[in-house]
Design an enzyme around this catalytic site. Structure first.
Site, short mmCIF file in Angstrom:
data_model
loop_
_atom_site.label_atom_id
_atom_site.label_comp_id
_atom_site.label_asym_id
_atom_site.label_seq_id
_atom_site.Cartn_x
_atom_site.Cartn_y
_atom_site.Cartn_z
N LYS A 1 0.89 -1.17 0.00
CA LYS A 1 0.00 0.00 0.00
C LYS A 1 0.92 1.22 0.00
CE LYS A 1 -3.41 2.29 3.05
NZ LYS A 1 -4.32 2.10 4.20
N GLU B 1 -3.49 7.13 2.28
CA GLU B 1 -3.82 7.29 3.70
C GLU B 1 -2.57 7.44 4.56
OE1 GLU B 1 -6.45 3.94 4.44
OE2 GLU B 1 -8.15 5.11 3.74
N ARG C 1 -1.49 -2.26 -4.33
CA ARG C 1 -2.90 -1.92 -4.11
C ARG C 1 -3.35 -0.71 -4.93
NH1 ARG C 1 -4.79 -1.14 1.10
NH2 ARG C 1 -6.65 -2.41 0.87
N ARG D 1 -13.53 11.09 -4.99
CA ARG D 1 -12.66 10.00 -4.57
C ARG D 1 -12.89 8.75 -5.42
NH1 ARG D 1 -12.43 7.51 1.53
NH2 ARG D 1 -11.76 5.41 0.96
N ASP E 1 -14.74 2.35 -0.97
CA ASP E 1 -14.05 1.65 0.10
C ASP E 1 -14.98 0.68 0.83
OD1 ASP E 1 -12.28 0.86 2.03
OD2 ASP E 1 -12.14 2.78 3.06
N GLU F 1 -16.21 -4.52 7.98
CA GLU F 1 -15.87 -3.17 8.46
C GLU F 1 -17.05 -2.21 8.40
OE1 GLU F 1 -12.56 -1.45 6.41
OE2 GLU F 1 -12.86 0.51 7.34
C1 GCU Z 1 -10.09 1.34 4.85
C2 GCU Z 1 -9.88 0.98 6.29
C3 GCU Z 1 -8.46 1.14 6.72
C4 GCU Z 1 -7.54 0.41 5.76
C5 GCU Z 1 -7.81 0.87 4.35
C6 GCU Z 1 -7.05 0.06 3.32
O1 GCU Z 1 -9.96 2.71 4.68
O2 GCU Z 1 -10.71 1.74 7.10
O3 GCU Z 1 -8.31 0.66 8.03
O4 GCU Z 1 -6.21 0.62 6.10
O5 GCU Z 1 -9.16 0.69 4.04
O6 GCU Z 1 -7.67 -0.77 2.69
O7 GCU Z 1 -5.87 0.27 3.12
#
Ligand code: GCU
Length: 735
Positions: A325, A329, A362, A379, A408, A436
């Site tokens: 990843k 984020e 990813r 997004r 998501d 989730e």
């Molecule tokens: C969502 C999730 C995160 C996770 C992210 C991902 O946003 O809330 O906890 O890290 O997906 O898939 O990388």
């Protein structure tokens, strides 16, 4: 888990469904006992999951297997075939109460024969030519020879023998005949993996079932029996890889102290044919490698990755690969040096390639500081915009791992447009088993029907066969690899996922990864029988609950295609409607007293629809090509008395009902489309004034930008330029 706890879990579940207005559960208390779970639940803890091999009590059914041989022979001595042999003994003993005799060579009496095609072909003369099979596929064949019956489980590789054995046992559990078998199956795709988001301290990101089965206190657990049991469960549904660490990765996993520890996890997995994988931190060259950079084009960085991956393969020769990843984020990535995702993926891919390893890069890359005031920001475009332009730039052992929808893991999303946009790049679909946004294993939400809406969706990327399942399997564009990844996040809870019924999602993921054409009902029936036995009433009740659960959950947490109304800045559970608005995370539904929905049309909105071709190569038309439930995801839907949506009972369809149907007409009216000269709705014309209070769709969008909700009291002015508490930049990620 003793019965009272099971019961305690059923009550809130049932109550939740009842509160949601579902007709599923008339009275929670009266509904729990009669379904018959009491009889079976008392004896089980949940840890055997769908591999309980409960005795077949109906003599009429068990009698079908009276002719099953009393002997099992395995012609290969590898650990994987050894697991297959143990499993058939265990399963037959559990279901039929008979203990098979184990032989090393073919006896003169009837026998179950396990082995690779080479071995069984040599030993069983009358077997005949084997059908064409992909790696991991299997052939179940009964051969009458020399006055005996041989039930052959043959496969091109050892894993296939194991999968064939589980398939034979599943048939018995389902009460299907096995006396005259001739069935060959190959998996839909080579990649059938799960990801676990486990942290080294033993916690699990988005895990709802206790602590990690792999880590605690910064180390791999001493006792890995649970990891071994998990691998057996995975193997039983054909899953062949497992990444054990969080995608928000910890660089320490690659250090020399850690390698022997994760090698022990690989050992626990090996007898079940599950290859180990880990997530990588892209800044590792700097974080743990002593370099001053992690620029993917720096030769020192390339050397770091080569050395690190070589060391991994020295410790774990059958290591599967890595997950990355990056630039998402807050995770570091190639953007730090102005490099592309292809540069980042390829530098690691080249280190993996000599060992046959894969990198899962990813597609979940987006800017979580987007300006919510700009109506063109979206997004949902991010994955497409980031990766489509790089098609053809990735090495052959790179797989782009794409979340099923463009946002998501929301309770309703269309297929990600990226699936149809990569012709020269391997892809895998990422499905989320851990619930989730779908109830966190406290609400019942059987996800298979939802996943199927995406897997079955034709992206119109090629003349034929471009469903998402075809695309990710690599069939459409003849890619060397690709497939299915499920984010599972099992924990130490006896039930693995924190609720016994949630395991249908793990089971369902595995079954779909093997055979995406399987139906949601069939999968629910299999899982229920394997888990709870063959009581008809249990079967009917549990399957019914499962099949109804997703639409019910959607109706109270994300109706009208809103995606989710849960608290997206917090736990993603419980109501938090306003948390989606006025912040950079981009999950806006732009809801106010005028309407709800993002305008994603090409004419007036974010132009996401340009990325979504539909049959005939034309772009998606709104609302014509959409199901009623997704409309708010695509175009503002006015609040209007006449716009009430009728909930659709069929969750499988993604397209609008046929023209002329009453519901189709209602849809067009609901979104305010007017008929063009062709008689088709044309959203560009906008709704008639009588249909939407206050005028055209364009006007609606404009007004939405100019007004603020009444509770902010700024009516008539632009959105106030301020950050709401807890939504500012730099806040720890929780969306
Ligand atoms: C969502 C999730 C995160 C996770 C992210 C991902 O946003 O809330 O906890 O890290 O997906 O898939 O990388």
């Amino acid at each position: 888990m003793p019965f009272p706890r099971f019961c305690a879990r059923w009550l809130p579940l049932a109550a939740g469904l009842a509160l949601a207005g579902a007709t599923l559960v008339a009275s929670p208390a009266s509904r729990v006992a009669p379904i018959g779970v009491t009889e079976t639940a008392e004896a089980q803890t949940g840890d055997a999951a769908w591999l309980r091999y409960a005795p077949i009590v109906d003599r009429a059914v068990s009698g079908r297997y009276d002719g099953l041989p009393a002997v099992v022979v395995s012609l290969d001595s590898s650990p994987v075939v050894e697991s297959a042999r143990q499993e058939i003994v265990r399963g037959v003993r559990g279901m039929l109460g008979r203990t098979l005799r184990i032989e090393r060579e073919l006896p003169s009496e009837s026998a179950i024969v396990l082995g690779t095609l080479a071995a069984v072909g040599k030993a069983v003369k009358g077997l005949g030519p084997a059908p064409a099979l992909e790696p991991d596929g299997y052939w179940l064949k009964t051969v009458a020879e020399g006055g005996r019956t041989l039930v052959v489980v043959g496969a091109p590789n050892e894993r296939g023998v194991l999968y064939g054995t589980f398939a034979l046992l599943r048939k018995i559990a389902m009460g299907e005949a096995v006396s005259t078998l001739d069935e060959a199956e190959s998996p839909a795709a080579p990649v059938r993996w799960v990801n676990e988001w486990d942290n080294l301290d033993g916690s699990i990101e988005r895990g709802y079932a206790g602590r990690s089965i792999f880590f605690e206190g910064g180390r791999v657990l001493e006792d890995l029996r649970r990891a071994q049991d998990y691998a057996r469960l995975l193997a039983s549904v054909g899953i062949n890889g497992c990444a054990i660490s969080n995608v928000n990765a910890d660089a320490r996993l690659l250090t020399p102290e850690f390698l022997p520890q994760i090698a022990r996890v690989a050992e626990a997995f090996r007898p079940w044919g599950v290859r180990l994988a880990i997530s990588l931190d892209f800044s590792s060259p700097k974080a743990i490698g002593g370099l001053t950079t992690f620029d993917p084009l720096d030769p020192g960085v390339a050397r770091f990755w080569r050395d690190a991956i070589d060391a991994l393969y020295r410790a774990i020769p059958d290591f599967g690969g890595v997950v990355l990843k990056a630039d998402s984020e807050g995770r570091l990535g190639p953007a730090a040096y102005g490099r592309t995702h292809a540069d980042a993926a390829n530098v690691i891919a080249r280190a993996l390639e000599p060992h046959g390893g894969l990198i899962f890069y990813r597609g979940f890359v987006y800017d979580h500081h987007m300006d919510w005031r700009d109506p063109k920001n979206d997004r949902a475009r991010a994955a497409y915009d980031n990766f489509q332009k790089l098609d053809g730039h990735f090495d052959d052992n790179v797989v782009i791992q794409i979340k099923h929808g463009p946002i998501d893991f929301q309770v309703r999303e269309p297929a990600s447009p990226l699936f149809g946009a990569l012709e020269k790049t391997n892809e895998a679909i990422e499905l989320q088993i851990t619930q989730e946004y779908t109830g966190q294993q406290r609400h019942l939400c059987y996800l298979v029907p939802m996943w199927k809406t995406v897997l079955d969706f034709d992206m119109a990327a090629a003349a034929s066969g471009s469903s998402v399942a075809d695309l990710v399997s690599g069939r459409t564009f003849h890619r060397p690899t690709g497939g299915f990844v499920g984010v599972s996040n099992v924990g130490r809870d006896a039930t693995w996922l924190g609720h016994p019924l949630a395991m249908a999602n793990l089971y369902g993921f595995g079954r779909l990864a093997w055979a995406p054409a399987l139906g949601a009902r069939r999968i629910a029936e299999e899982w229920t029988r394997l888990t709870f036995g063959d009581d008809r009433k249990v079967l009917d009740t549990v399957v019914d609950l499962q099949l109804r659960s997703w639409p019910v959950y959607e109706s109270y947490t994300g109706p009208l295609g809103a995606g989710t109304l849960t608290d997206i800045l917090g736990p993603h559970f419980g109501p938090g409607i306003e948390s989606s608005e006025r912040n950079g995370w981009g999950q806006w539904h732009r809801a106010d007293h005028d309407g709800i929905g993002m305008d994603r049309t090409s004419a007036t909105g974010t132009r996401l629809h340009r990325a979504v071709p539909v049959a005939g190569g034309r772009a998606l038309r709104v609302p014509r090509d959409l199901p009623r439930r997704s409309v708010a995801l695509h175009a503002p839907r006015p609040v209007h008395p006449r716009a009430a949506f009728r909930q659709d009972r069929d969750p499988a369809h993604l397209r609008q009902p046929p023209r002329g149907s009453r519901s189709g007409g209602r849809l067009r009216r609901a979104v305010g489309g007017t008929a063009g000269t062709s008689g088709r709705p044309d959203v560009r014309r906008g709704p008639g004034p009588s249909r939407v209070p206050g005028g055209s769709r364009r006007g609606l969008a404009r007004r939405r930008l100019q007004l603020v909700p009444a509770h902010l009291g700024d009516r008539g002015r632009a959105w106030p330029r301020r950050t709401l508490p807890g939504t500012g930049r730099g806040r720890a990620h929780d969306a």
